[in-house]
Design an enzyme around this catalytic site. Structure first.
Site, PDB file in Angstrom:
ATOM      1  N   SER A 252      -4.097  -9.629 -11.864  1.00 31.53           N
ATOM      2  CA  SER A 252      -4.562  -8.966 -10.655  1.00 31.53           C
ATOM      3  C   SER A 252      -3.489  -8.066 -10.062  1.00 31.53           C
ATOM      4  CB  SER A 252      -4.966 -10.010  -9.616  1.00 31.53           C
ATOM      5  OG  SER A 252      -3.826 -10.741  -9.221  1.00 31.53           O
ATOM      6  N   LYS A 253      -3.976  -7.035  -9.426  1.00 27.53           N
ATOM      7  CA  LYS A 253      -3.137  -6.013  -8.821  1.00 27.53           C
ATOM      8  C   LYS A 253      -2.095  -6.581  -7.860  1.00 27.53           C
ATOM      9  CE  LYS A 253      -5.517  -3.116  -6.103  1.00 27.53           C
ATOM     10  NZ  LYS A 253      -6.440  -2.016  -5.811  1.00 27.53           N
ATOM     11  N   ARG A 254      -2.471  -7.619  -7.122  1.00 23.70           N
ATOM     12  CA  ARG A 254      -1.567  -8.222  -6.139  1.00 23.70           C
ATOM     13  C   ARG A 254      -0.346  -8.847  -6.804  1.00 23.70           C
ATOM     14  NH1 ARG A 254      -0.308  -7.539  -1.180  1.00 23.70           N
ATOM     15  NH2 ARG A 254       0.227  -9.707  -0.791  1.00 23.70           N
TER      16      ARG A 254
END
Length: 499
Positions: A252-254
């Site tokens: 995920s981007k986070r």
RNA sequence: GUCCCCUUCGUCUAGAGGCCUAGGACUCCAGGUUUUCAUCCUGGCAACAGGGGUUCGACUCCCCUAGGGGACGCCA
């Protein structure tokens, strides 16, 4: 029978490395069978889909040399290849299901559904449509439809029994129908949901094998039911493992760079990236680690895919990239440097920033080092020259990072607005507020203009640098919770961001 | 919470009942080559989640437990 596989990305953001991963395996499998590989754009979410995103996805796949036989740009005999252009097809099919009694109109409001789900959750059940509109009489449905009442179309699900199916890798899987929701097939805006569109298109486009992420396993009963309702033969299903963050959660981007463009801008070679992705869950029979997609296809066997979710390891990617880089002839190496960043087009974006502040041409290198390469490694001391204390600076970076993560259009005005609003909220002068960002992005207190720098670096690198700066500052678990809370509070007082 | 999937060194993986004293790669450590660094070479650390079966024999087959992940949207 010709093997036909597809990749069906949704153009709602950055070109995701997970998309490239699935594309690679579908490409390789099709090529290994002398089959065809199709690209289809799943843009049925009108609110989130953009043509820029679609273009980025096409570009990233081309950059990786993953080519398709049919697609929105090249056409083909089963078009159109963009779902937004196929609306009438889904509507006709949905209508057919309603007429055959396999689907029904539903007039339930979002509020009612929310309450229903909350109650089910509270009772420890899997939230699921309760069949409220199933009991509507034909007359009533007719009347309400005639009155133009807002509605959706849902599919019917057997009340009892299990859906038993075969996954090409995992063998037999059984899912109780009691777990399967009466999925909405057509939304109130008349667009199909993924589930309807994917089944209709895969059939119409004569897809024979579906290789996709394991996140879809639970949707299989819905899809298989639709095939059955239509009287179609279902393709072979094969669920691949999901790429993971270092903490093992789904990429995920986070938590990890997910955009193909990130790897591109930091100077990863496309052949190194495809090679690396090929090593995720797959190994060559002779255990060789350097191989191309073509070579992978030559030796490809579905059964060799390992099902444990592979953690994305930057260190190994870097090593692989080094292998490719060192294997280049000096001429080819120069070409790659040019392709990467040292070309007129890219440099022309820098010149307006540089020219004004340059006395000698040789100043250039030290001025752009952080834009083309990396910054010098940061230390907490780098932040001490700021007016705000370290805790405040951490807060700034954290909140800006969150806002940037959610930002969909990477534009100067949007970036600036985020910073201005946050600075106002925190009661900081904009220059004090921006200080930690300068450090995070450039690694120095004196640099080229911040917003130009972030624009040039792009969302992926910018986000990573902010995250790295946060790491350097060191955020404890307790602090992380506080930051999270503070951010939510900020969001609640903030008018919805216009992006 | 309900359901589903997965489980070999820190990470990527090999292993389809005896070839396993569990192999390779990355990372890390030590040494060598190199004017430095990097490369390269040599060596080292490091794993079959646990417990039951089945079998002459289990990393490999079955069951249970644990751990991890995913799904549960008018997003895909």
């Amino acid at each position: 029978m010709t093997v036909r596989t597809r990749i069906a990305p949704s153009p709602t953001g950055d070109p995701h490395v997970g998309t490239a991963y699935m594309a690679l395996f579908n490409w390789v499998f099709a090529r290994s069978q002398g089959g065809e590989f199709i690209l289809r754009i799943e843009d049925t979410d009108v609110a989130r889909s953009t043509s820029e995103s679609e273009q980025l996805i096409l570009d990233s796949l081309k950059w990786l040399s993953i080519d398709w036989d049919e697609g929105p740009d090249v056409g083909g005999p089963h078009g159109p290849y963009r779902q937004s252009a196929r609306k009438h097809i889904y509507q006709a099919h949905a209508q057919q299901l309603v007429e055959s009694g396999h689907a029904f109109h539903c007039f339930c409001s979002a509020e009612r559904l929310d309450e229903m789900r909350a109650a089910q959750r509270a009772a420890g059940d899997n939230p699921r449509y309760d069949g409220h509109c199933l009991s509507l009489s034909a007359d009533e449905v007719h009347t309400r439809l005639g009155a133009g009442e807002e509605h959706v179309i849902r599919m019917k699900i057997p009340e009892t029994g299990d859906c038993v199916f075969e996954d090409a890798l995992r063998g037999q899987i059984e899912i109780p129908y009691a777990q399967v929701d009466m999925q909405v097939l057509v939304k109130h805006d008349g667009f199909p949901t993924y589930h309807l569109a994917v089944v209709v298109d895969d059939h119409l486009m004569e897809i024979t094998h579906i290789l996709r992420g394991e996140e879809w396993i639970n949707s299989v009963p819905k899809h298989l039911l639709l095939y059955e309702y239509f009287g179609w033969e279902a393709p072979v299903l094969c669920h691949l493992p999901l790429l993971r963050n270092p903490d093992k959660s789904k990429l995920s981007k986070r938590k990890h760079p997910t955009s193909v463009n990130y790897y591109r801008t930091i100077g990863i070679l496309p052949e190194a990236l495809t090679n690396y992705l090929g090593m995720m869950g797959w190994s060559m029979p002779d255990e060789r680690e350097i191989f191309s997609p073509r070579e992978m296809a030559d030796d490809f066997e579905l059964a060799r895919i390992h099902l444990g979710g592979p953690v994305f390891d930057m260190a190994k990617l870097s090593w692989l990239n080094g292998q490719y880089l060192r294997g280049l002839t000096p001429d080819a190496f120069m070409d790659r440097i040019q392709d990467w960043a040292l070309n007129r087009e890219n440099l022309s974006k820098l010149v307006p920033l540089l020219q004004e502040r340059t006395e000698k041409l040789s100043d250039l290198v030290s001025q752009v080092d952080y834009l083309l390469g990396d910054r010098v490694p940061l230390t907490p001391a780098d932040f001490e020259a700021g007016k705000a204390d370290l805790e405040t600076q951490t807060l700034v970076l954290d909140h800006v990072g969150r806002e940037f993560d959610a930002l969909r259009h990477w534009e100067r005005d949007a970036l600036f607005e985020i910073c201005q609003q946050l600075a106002g909220h925190l009661g900081l002068k904009i220059r004090d507020f921006l200080f930690p960002l300068f450090i995070a992005i450039s690694g120095r207190t004196v640099s080229l203009p911040l917003f130009d720098s972030m624009l040039f670096l792009g969302p992926d690198v910018t986000r990573i640098r902010i995250r790295e700066a946060l790491n350097v500052l060191g955020v404890s678990k307790k602090q992380a919770k506080r930051l999270e809370r503070a951010y939510r509070e900020y969001q609640s007082v903030q008018p919805a961001a216009s992006d």
